[in-house]
Write an enzyme that holds these catalytic residues in place. Sequence first.
Site, mmCIF file in Angstrom:
data_model
loop_
_atom_site.group_PDB
_atom_site.id
_atom_site.type_symbol
_atom_site.label_atom_id
_atom_site.label_comp_id
_atom_site.label_asym_id
_atom_site.label_seq_id
_atom_site.Cartn_x
_atom_site.Cartn_y
_atom_site.Cartn_z
ATOM 1 N N SER A 118 15.181 54.247 23.135
ATOM 2 C CA SER A 118 15.497 53.127 23.459
ATOM 3 C C SER A 118 16.090 52.043 22.727
ATOM 4 O O SER A 118 16.107 51.802 21.546
ATOM 5 C CB SER A 118 13.999 52.423 24.351
ATOM 6 O OG SER A 118 14.382 51.114 24.754
ATOM 7 N N TYR A 159 6.099 48.984 23.593
ATOM 8 C CA TYR A 159 6.972 49.914 24.079
ATOM 9 C C TYR A 159 8.143 50.174 23.191
ATOM 10 O O TYR A 159 8.308 51.366 22.816
ATOM 11 C CB TYR A 159 7.722 49.593 25.610
ATOM 12 C CG TYR A 159 8.821 50.566 25.766
ATOM 13 C CD1 TYR A 159 8.561 51.757 26.371
ATOM 14 C CD2 TYR A 159 10.317 50.145 25.881
ATOM 15 C CE1 TYR A 159 9.474 52.521 26.766
ATOM 16 C CE2 TYR A 159 11.031 50.786 26.410
ATOM 17 C CZ TYR A 159 10.953 52.200 26.705
ATOM 18 O OH TYR A 159 11.839 53.076 27.051
#
Length: 350
Positions: free
Chosen positions: A140, A165
């Site tokens: 990501s 995350y």
Amino acid sequence: MKVFITGTAGFIGYHLTEKLLANGFEVLGIDNINDYYDVRLKYDRLAQSGIKKPEQGEIVESEKYGTYRFIRADIQDKSVIENLFKSEKIDVVINLAAQAGVRYSLENPQTYIDNNITGFLNILEGCRYHPVKHLIYASSSSVYGSNKTMPFKTSDTVDHPVSLYATSKKTNELMAHTYSHLFQIPTTGLRFFTVYGPWGRPDMALFLFTKAIIEGETIDVYNYGKMSRDFTYVDDIVDGIHSLIDHAPKNIKDDSDFLKGSETNAPFQLFNIGFGSPVKLLDFIREIEMNLGHEAKKNMMSIQPGDVPKTWADIIDLHKLTGFKPQTSIEKGIKNFVKWYLDYYDEDKK
């Protein structure tokens, strides 16, 4: 070639499955269909690919494609993953299954460890004992954290994540490198930049804004609108993944003393995959307003914990290797999404 795709009931997983099936691949899909967001949307994505509601642990054959089978299961389940690698002759693995969302990680940290780290470990172990030609996995843009230098390059230091995350995705990259180094598993990590498009996730800005504007509700605009994102249309994302399947990294027989910075002699590589040009959040909102014919009611707010003000992908390396060049402008992408949204939810009224 048989490709094992995790997260095929998800947004990117659904689109990638359709792309590969249309290009002659055999696909084995897996998804736990959790309730992080509306499961009906997940079932409807599966239905588009000919998969009727599967029972837990059941392998279902597509009624639309003769080369697609799906199992409803969790990649956290080590025995399930072991059995799939043992019983299936898998050529390529594309790991998209993960607990998504930056803000959700503030309140639910354990699920990110379970899904994104333990689940990925099971995939790596499967590749270790049942070697594959290539493991591609989702990272990501959030790994860049508080980096200030733009555009983001994969050679940048990413040691300052600002959400769990992001930490879980950086951990995936480190785990992949370790397995590439120790067991010669060819791995490619892809740092996705704000993916959007039809069949998207309801927790993403485009979905939230579109729904709120239609219903006359107020939208929350963080950092008082002083945000920019490298929005990337989902078709461009899946084209990029598809182009990488045959570009597995190779082990470099070289003296490690001569390696610099982020270089490695393991069969390991990382790429940014984005549009390559940031869009201001307020411009993004205006494009939605134009397509809906309504002005948004805006609640201007300060930046949220775990958020970053700007993302911008340097995609030169991926272009050099595969010729990857995003084709979909933000104008076309938002238009396509709004059309899908109106069509999809209009069906509810019939």
